[in-house]
Design a protein around this motif. Structure first.
Motif, PDB file in Angstrom:
ATOM      1  N   ILE A   7     -15.895 -34.943  31.362  1.00  0.00           N
ATOM      2  CA  ILE A   7     -15.007 -35.956  30.776  1.00  0.00           C
ATOM      3  C   ILE A   7     -15.567 -36.541  29.483  1.00  0.00           C
ATOM      4  N   ALA A   8     -16.864 -36.859  29.485  1.00  0.00           N
ATOM      5  CA  ALA A   8     -17.455 -37.529  28.315  1.00  0.00           C
ATOM      6  C   ALA A   8     -17.361 -36.678  27.056  1.00  0.00           C
ATOM      7  N   LYS A   9     -17.482 -35.358  27.203  1.00  0.00           N
ATOM      8  CA  LYS A   9     -17.408 -34.484  26.027  1.00  0.00           C
ATOM      9  C   LYS A   9     -16.073 -34.608  25.308  1.00  0.00           C
ATOM     10  N   GLU A  10     -15.036 -34.933  26.083  1.00  0.00           N
ATOM     11  CA  GLU A  10     -13.699 -35.026  25.496  1.00  0.00           C
ATOM     12  C   GLU A  10     -13.374 -36.431  25.008  1.00  0.00           C
ATOM     13  N   TYR A  11     -13.835 -37.456  25.759  1.00  0.00           N
ATOM     14  CA  TYR A  11     -13.395 -38.813  25.454  1.00  0.00           C
ATOM     15  C   TYR A  11     -14.454 -39.684  24.775  1.00  0.00           C
ATOM     16  N   GLY A  12     -15.721 -39.292  24.822  1.00  0.00           N
ATOM     17  CA  GLY A  12     -16.733 -40.050  24.105  1.00  0.00           C
ATOM     18  C   GLY A  12     -17.745 -40.741  25.003  1.00  0.00           C
ATOM     19  N   ALA A  13     -18.705 -41.419  24.357  1.00  0.00           N
ATOM     20  CA  ALA A  13     -19.856 -41.977  25.060  1.00  0.00           C
ATOM     21  C   ALA A  13     -19.498 -43.131  25.991  1.00  0.00           C
TER      22      ALA A  13
END
Length: 362
Positions: free
Chosen positions: A258-264
């Protein structure tokens, strides 16, 4: 030196000696600062390492002094059957520590694929969040642990249950408003602490976005520290390994998928969700040893949440968008007044039996 000092610290805690235990951490940090101030011009960054050595001497020294005031004498042996008992109990604890470090490592690895500064922003947000956890959650959990051990040794199950419930409520009294404060004031907090030099407004926004979600993990991570110690009291630590693995799985899945798509900012949310799941699993797992009843604290907990909600609305209504020193001071004054109001409401809402609330107001 740390190993020896921490062992002595555990002994002192069993005798309920808290002052030297607390002072050692402060003196350790004082030693680091002293080393940097004394040696930075000549040795640069190595001065921090010298400071650590100075801090270690202070850390151990204050505990050695306090050891003379307790009825305890070291009996040095090459082997004791209790050592094996300690190893069996500590191995699961090691897995728990590893799961936390692997979660943080996962966030770091994923952070390299995100916008520049994501890793630094995550670490800074974690530092601010962990300060609240240490101040309220770890402090209460550490202080209450010897009492829980005593109640269990004396087979005082009802007293143990009361102490756990009271401690959990006490943690919530501190951490729920801390969550509201960190979430609503994430921007001015990060601005005040870090925005200077190369740390610009964009870095502030990135770090604050992570801290906003991190804030919601404060009460749950604090509760984890308390509930895990109840497992230690009953010398049953393998259940914690399974729960820690669930926590690790949540962070791995959300981090890599998920983080790779939506950010830190997902890191902060993932950490909060993982700790919430840990609390739920621990609560039900502990029913094998002590019948924890959420209903005992539900009414008081609702009062805490509602009073925090009122405090949060007042903070939200305050114009905190002027990120200068005066604005920060005004926010600080407002938080102070709101906390007094919050605890004042709680006192007259039927929680006056907790004497520390009156002390906090004063």
């Amino acid at each position: 030196v740390f190993s020896v000092s921490n062992t002595l610290g555990s002994v002192l805690m069993s005798f309920k000696h808290y002052l030297s235990y607390a002072l050692s951490a402060a003196l350790y940090n004082f030693g680091i600062i002293l080393g940097v101030l004394m040696f930075h011009t000549e040795y640069g960054i190595y001065s921090a390492a010298f400071g650590v050595v100075i801090g270690l001497v202070f850390h151990l020294g204050v505990r050695l002094i306090d050891m003379y005031s307790v009825d305890f004498r070291l009996n040095m042996k090459l082997w004791s059957p209790h050592i094996w008992d300690i190893v069996k109990l500590s191995l699961p604890r090691s897995f728990g520590l590893i799961s936390m470090q692997l979660s943080l490592l996962c966030f770091t690895i994923v952070g390299y694929s995100l916008v520049d500064g994501s890793i630094a922003a995550f670490n800074l947000a974690r530092n601010v969040q962990s300060f609240a956890v240490s101040l309220f959650g770890i402090a209460v959990a550490t202080a209450v642990f010897p009492f829980l051990v005593d109640h269990n040794e004396k087979s005082e199950s009802e007293e143990l249950l009361t102490k756990v419930n009271f401690s959990l409520l006490q943690i919530c009294l501190y951490t729920i408003p801390a969550t509201a404060g960190l979430a609503l004031l994430a921007n001015p907090i990060i601005n005040f602490l870090f925005e200077r030099g190369a740390f610009d407004s964009a870095a502030t926004m990135l770090t604050a976005s992570i801290l906003f979600y991190f804030a919601f993990s404060v009460p749950f991570e604090s509760a984890v520290h308390l509930l895990s110690r109840v497992f230690y009291v009953f010398k049953h630590t393998w259940t914690l390994v399974v729960i820690n693995l669930v926590f690790l799985a949540v962070n791995l899945v959300t981090g890599f998928l998920i983080a790779k798509e939506y950010g830190a900012w997902v890191f902060g949310l993932s950490f909060a969700v993982g700790n919430f799941i840990q609390v739920v699993l621990m609560w039900f797992a502990l029913k094998r040893f002590v019948m924890l009843r959420f209903s005992l604290i539900l009414k008081d907990l609702l009062k805490v949440v509602l009073s925090t909600g009122g405090m949060g609305l007042a903070v939200y209504g305050f114009n905190y968008y002027q990120f200068n020193l005066l604005g920060t001071i005004l926010v600080g004054v407002l938080i102070y007044l709101l906390l007094i109001t919050k605890f004042g409401i709680l006192k007259y809402a039927g929680l006056e039996r907790f004497k520390f609330i009156s002390k906090l107001i004063k």
